[in-house]
Design a protein around this motif. Sequence first.
Motif, PDB file in Angstrom:
ATOM      1  N   GLN A 120      31.239 -50.098  -5.247  1.00 13.32           N
ATOM      2  CA  GLN A 120      31.412 -50.302  -3.807  1.00 13.32           C
ATOM      3  C   GLN A 120      30.060 -50.294  -3.095  1.00 13.32           C
ATOM      4  OE1 GLN A 120      34.342 -51.167  -2.533  1.00 13.32           O
ATOM      5  NE2 GLN A 120      33.268 -51.557  -0.633  1.00 13.32           N
ATOM      6  N   ALA A 121      29.137 -49.448  -3.538  1.00 10.54           N
ATOM      7  CA  ALA A 121      27.801 -49.409  -2.921  1.00 10.54           C
ATOM      8  C   ALA A 121      27.063 -50.731  -3.141  1.00 10.54           C
ATOM      9  CB  ALA A 121      26.997 -48.252  -3.502  1.00 10.54           C
ATOM     10  N   GLN A 163      25.755 -53.458  -0.336  1.00  8.14           N
ATOM     11  CA  GLN A 163      24.385 -53.983  -0.285  1.00  8.14           C
ATOM     12  C   GLN A 163      24.394 -55.508  -0.248  1.00  8.14           C
ATOM     13  OE1 GLN A 163      22.378 -52.376  -3.687  1.00  8.14           O
ATOM     14  NE2 GLN A 163      21.889 -50.451  -2.665  1.00  8.14           N
ATOM     15  N   LEU A 164      25.270 -56.117  -1.022  1.00  8.53           N
ATOM     16  CA  LEU A 164      25.355 -57.576  -1.025  1.00  8.53           C
ATOM     17  C   LEU A 164      25.864 -58.110   0.306  1.00  8.53           C
ATOM     18  CD1 LEU A 164      26.696 -58.186  -4.620  1.00  8.53           C
ATOM     19  CD2 LEU A 164      24.441 -58.790  -3.737  1.00  8.53           C
ATOM     20  N   LEU A 192      18.962 -58.527  -5.618  1.00  4.96           N
ATOM     21  CA  LEU A 192      19.915 -57.442  -5.830  1.00  4.96           C
ATOM     22  C   LEU A 192      20.707 -57.644  -7.122  1.00  4.96           C
ATOM     23  CD1 LEU A 192      21.304 -56.764  -2.248  1.00  4.96           C
ATOM     24  CD2 LEU A 192      19.922 -55.237  -3.656  1.00  4.96           C
ATOM     25  N   TYR A 193      21.149 -58.880  -7.381  1.00  5.95           N
ATOM     26  CA  TYR A 193      21.876 -59.150  -8.620  1.00  5.95           C
ATOM     27  C   TYR A 193      21.015 -58.824  -9.844  1.00  5.95           C
ATOM     28  CZ  TYR A 193      25.839 -61.502  -6.396  1.00  5.95           C
ATOM     29  OH  TYR A 193      26.958 -61.781  -5.665  1.00  5.95           O
ATOM     30  N   VAL A 194      19.744 -59.192  -9.786  1.00 14.20           N
ATOM     31  CA  VAL A 194      18.834 -58.897 -10.896  1.00 14.20           C
ATOM     32  C   VAL A 194      18.654 -57.389 -11.041  1.00 14.20           C
ATOM     33  CG1 VAL A 194      16.445 -59.144 -11.689  1.00 14.20           C
ATOM     34  CG2 VAL A 194      17.665 -61.118 -10.767  1.00 14.20           C
ATOM     35  N   GLN A 195      18.533 -56.699  -9.936  1.00 13.43           N
ATOM     36  CA  GLN A 195      18.392 -55.239  -9.952  1.00 13.43           C
ATOM     37  C   GLN A 195      19.634 -54.588 -10.571  1.00 13.43           C
ATOM     38  OE1 GLN A 195      17.776 -53.645  -6.041  1.00 13.43           O
ATOM     39  NE2 GLN A 195      18.217 -51.556  -6.677  1.00 13.43           N
ATOM     40  N   PHE A 196      20.816 -55.041 -10.209  1.00 13.80           N
ATOM     41  CA  PHE A 196      22.049 -54.490 -10.757  1.00 13.80           C
ATOM     42  C   PHE A 196      22.143 -54.754 -12.262  1.00 13.80           C
ATOM     43  CE2 PHE A 196      24.091 -55.538  -6.395  1.00 13.80           C
ATOM     44  CZ  PHE A 196      23.425 -54.462  -5.814  1.00 13.80           C
ATOM     45  N   ALA A 197      21.772 -55.959 -12.683  1.00  9.96           N
ATOM     46  CA  ALA A 197      21.830 -56.309 -14.106  1.00  9.96           C
ATOM     47  C   ALA A 197      20.841 -55.460 -14.908  1.00  9.96           C
ATOM     48  CB  ALA A 197      21.536 -57.794 -14.297  1.00  9.96           C
TER      49      ALA A 197
END
Length: 81
Positions: free
Chosen positions: A31-32, A36-37, A50-55
């Motif tokens: 959810q966090a 952010q997205l 952000l997607y790269v950071q999450f991956a």
Amino acid sequence: MSRARSILGICFLLCVAGVSAPQRRTDPLTQAEIDQLRDTAVEPELRMKLYVQFARARLVSVEQMRSDPKVTDRPQQTHTC
């Protein structure tokens, strides 16, 4: 009569398959992360970062899990990472 039984049997199998078919999929994002997205909805470059950071965070957690000798159920742990 035989044709009616086979049609009835097929209908029964389709109903049983229809009941068990819907499986719940979990969202890969927390959810966090979703929040952010949403905050960067109009800025595609920031969303991509952000997607790269999450991956990367998920890859690090998988690598940590793989190197930990105390982990007993690796397939399940890998799936939940």
